[in-house]
Motif scaffolding. Sequence first.
Motif, PDB file in Angstrom:
ATOM      1  N   PRO A  54      36.575   0.639  51.101  1.00 23.02           N
ATOM      2  CA  PRO A  54      36.069  -0.291  50.361  1.00 23.02           C
ATOM      3  C   PRO A  54      34.546   0.089  49.867  1.00 23.02           C
ATOM      4  CG  PRO A  54      35.684  -0.734  52.784  1.00 23.02           C
ATOM      5  CD  PRO A  54      36.688   0.544  52.528  1.00 23.02           C
ATOM      6  N   GLN A  96      40.973  -4.317  48.164  1.00 25.14           N
ATOM      7  CA  GLN A  96      39.777  -4.886  47.657  1.00 25.14           C
ATOM      8  C   GLN A  96      40.018  -5.626  46.424  1.00 25.14           C
ATOM      9  OE1 GLN A  96      35.785  -2.515  47.841  1.00 25.14           O
ATOM     10  NE2 GLN A  96      36.193  -2.410  45.379  1.00 25.14           N
ATOM     11  N   LEU A 119      37.574  -8.080  51.065  1.00 27.84           N
ATOM     12  CA  LEU A 119      37.949  -6.901  51.418  1.00 27.84           C
ATOM     13  C   LEU A 119      38.815  -7.218  52.615  1.00 27.84           C
ATOM     14  CD1 LEU A 119      34.462  -5.334  51.868  1.00 27.84           C
ATOM     15  CD2 LEU A 119      35.968  -5.142  49.913  1.00 27.84           C
TER      16      LEU A 119
END
Length: 322
Positions: A54, A96, A119
């Motif tokens: 992420p 994400q 996320l």
Amino acid sequence: MFESREQAIELAHEMLPEEIIPQVVDLFVPCIGLEPTGEVGANTLGGTRIGGNPDVPEGFEWPQLQFEESDIGGRPIPDLDVENALRSPSVPFIAQVNLAEAHALGAVSADLPAEGRLLFFWDYRIAPWLPVRSAARVIHDTTPVDQLQEATLPDDLRREHEAELQEYLKNFGEPGDLSAFFVPAVGARLYEGITLPPSIHQPELDPPELKNGFAKFREAGFADEVSDYLWEGNPPLADPEWRKYQLLGVPNPVQSDPRYELKEFADLSEVEADPTKWRLLFQFAFEDWNYRIGDWETYFLIRNEALARGDFSDVRTVTQNT
């Protein structure tokens, strides 16, 4: 899942009596699909992606697996080594989603926050078997893009990832770059799709959003025709598998609507697990994310009122396979 409203209507004209098509169209539930672009390693900062790591602000704390002995209870734990999982407690990253990209699609994204990114983290070792809330996490991050950096895979996940690759090489004589702990990043395009469940022959498992509409087709004697139509639009094993990546809409399950399994899989009371109080936030096809593990599909579910508040602190998951 249909990839567009036009696709859904075109198939309806091919398969259904004309007189019921307007009622079928009334059942369409918009959703947001994720189509992998094929750009392996595509890491546009803050952009939508599947796998990889992420994009996070400085000081980000990677979600950790935590649970008490009471979480296990008397449940059978197939193929699960809890002690080993706790030695590597970081929860693997799944995807994400850039919320600005979602809102560019219009009304279909109205129930999502307008800014930042969602996320998604999910632990294959624990989440399918035990109702441990920390094994599935959703983080809504609103850090400005110019303050983001790609996270580094935690040491424990890297160790597990490399060990799994070595085991695969030993057993099959082939190198690899993905495991249950890390999958290389693939960019994804968001698009507006249409969802309907795969069958209307189980009234007790009708999606809450569609109960009244489905009852009308059964009463009018069109259940078989509509079921055949849904089967063609939502095949149980979609090809390509990425058609099962989805935000919002009605779940497109392998089995029954996962909201009816919350009481068992999320360890909720009957009142708390009322399917009408929950909706789909995100589903992903595990076979597309990691083809070596199998045809699992996981559904991130959120309470209606929590989504309305933008509160992602208590998202639950249900996992199904064929």
